[in-house]
Design an enzyme around this catalytic site. Sequence first.
Site, mmCIF file in Angstrom:
data_model
loop_
_atom_site.group_PDB
_atom_site.id
_atom_site.type_symbol
_atom_site.label_atom_id
_atom_site.label_comp_id
_atom_site.label_asym_id
_atom_site.label_seq_id
_atom_site.Cartn_x
_atom_site.Cartn_y
_atom_site.Cartn_z
ATOM 1 N N TYR A 1 -2.104 1.492 -3.602
ATOM 2 C CA TYR A 1 -3.216 1.843 -2.895
ATOM 3 C C TYR A 1 -2.305 2.588 -1.441
ATOM 4 O O TYR A 1 -2.867 3.826 -1.507
ATOM 5 C CB TYR A 1 -3.995 0.996 -2.184
ATOM 6 C CG TYR A 1 -5.493 1.617 -1.428
ATOM 7 C CD1 TYR A 1 -6.362 1.852 -1.996
ATOM 8 C CD2 TYR A 1 -5.267 1.673 -0.029
ATOM 9 C CE1 TYR A 1 -7.592 2.539 -1.581
ATOM 10 C CE2 TYR A 1 -6.207 2.172 0.846
ATOM 11 C CZ TYR A 1 -7.403 2.426 -0.251
ATOM 12 O OH TYR A 1 -8.320 3.047 0.691
ATOM 13 N N GLU B 1 -6.753 -6.281 -7.716
ATOM 14 C CA GLU B 1 -6.547 -6.249 -9.252
ATOM 15 C C GLU B 1 -5.195 -7.082 -9.495
ATOM 16 O O GLU B 1 -5.231 -7.290 -10.960
ATOM 17 C CB GLU B 1 -6.502 -4.857 -9.766
ATOM 18 C CG GLU B 1 -7.686 -4.269 -9.724
ATOM 19 C CD GLU B 1 -8.265 -3.727 -8.386
ATOM 20 O OE1 GLU B 1 -9.449 -3.658 -8.123
ATOM 21 O OE2 GLU B 1 -7.337 -3.568 -7.420
ATOM 22 N N VAL C 1 -2.399 -4.393 2.394
ATOM 23 C CA VAL C 1 -3.647 -4.463 3.028
ATOM 24 C C VAL C 1 -3.659 -4.342 4.475
ATOM 25 O O VAL C 1 -2.850 -4.949 5.283
ATOM 26 C CB VAL C 1 -4.374 -5.907 2.608
ATOM 27 C CG1 VAL C 1 -6.134 -5.972 3.137
ATOM 28 C CG2 VAL C 1 -4.295 -6.181 1.444
ATOM 29 N N GLU D 1 -12.107 -2.401 10.389
ATOM 30 C CA GLU D 1 -13.157 -2.961 11.445
ATOM 31 C C GLU D 1 -14.044 -3.709 10.787
ATOM 32 O O GLU D 1 -14.972 -4.444 11.550
ATOM 33 C CB GLU D 1 -13.882 -1.443 12.037
ATOM 34 C CG GLU D 1 -12.930 -0.641 12.793
ATOM 35 C CD GLU D 1 -13.628 0.599 13.229
ATOM 36 O OE1 GLU D 1 -15.013 0.472 13.417
ATOM 37 O OE2 GLU D 1 -12.894 1.375 13.990
ATOM 38 N N HIS E 1 -13.609 -7.052 5.709
ATOM 39 C CA HIS E 1 -13.130 -6.960 4.338
ATOM 40 C C HIS E 1 -11.869 -7.374 4.129
ATOM 41 O O HIS E 1 -11.537 -7.812 2.975
ATOM 42 C CB HIS E 1 -13.412 -5.405 4.038
ATOM 43 C CG HIS E 1 -13.079 -4.974 2.459
ATOM 44 N ND1 HIS E 1 -11.725 -4.495 2.162
ATOM 45 C CD2 HIS E 1 -13.625 -5.080 1.570
ATOM 46 C CE1 HIS E 1 -11.783 -4.189 0.912
ATOM 47 N NE2 HIS E 1 -12.627 -4.672 0.383
ATOM 48 N N ARG F 1 7.554 -3.477 7.797
ATOM 49 C CA ARG F 1 7.821 -4.586 6.889
ATOM 50 C C ARG F 1 7.957 -4.174 5.447
ATOM 51 O O ARG F 1 8.586 -4.955 4.655
ATOM 52 C CB ARG F 1 6.553 -5.558 6.531
ATOM 53 C CG ARG F 1 6.304 -6.090 7.895
ATOM 54 C CD ARG F 1 5.080 -7.147 7.944
ATOM 55 N NE ARG F 1 5.121 -8.086 8.915
ATOM 56 C CZ ARG F 1 3.895 -7.804 9.741
ATOM 57 N NH1 ARG F 1 3.027 -7.120 9.526
ATOM 58 N NH2 ARG F 1 3.937 -8.531 10.929
#
Length: 141
Positions: A11, A44, A65, A69, A72, A111
Amino acid sequence: MKKILILNSNYYKNISKNLVLNAKKKFIQNKFLVHILDVPGVYEIPLAIKKNIKKYDGFVALGCVIKGETPHFDFICSSVFNSILNISTNYSKPIGNGIITALNVKQAKNRSTINNKNKPNKGSEAANAVIMILKNEPKKI
């Protein structure tokens, strides 16, 4: 030769690319056979691991990830991390978790940087965890 599957959530491609490069490098240095499977997002990853659980000796989950805001972020991270842990313990297979959870892109990049002396790359950390588990077999006394 032990077989490893790296699951790459692409992503955030520029972040996951560095994670994959470092994890792959660690496994090759330790003489493991490595395959890479790209998935669209971290959500996934658990299903992809479960579908391949019998084909590999260990797994590395990589991705990122970044908190937005809405809640989620919390739901995704919690469900994915719990699923990875459950699969690992239910099937007795090591799964290195190199999924970066960050508050912003800058933290994620720090990272995932390849040559950051202050913070190790999460891809190589996850690979090291799997390597240590697979090489740490009981010894006769």
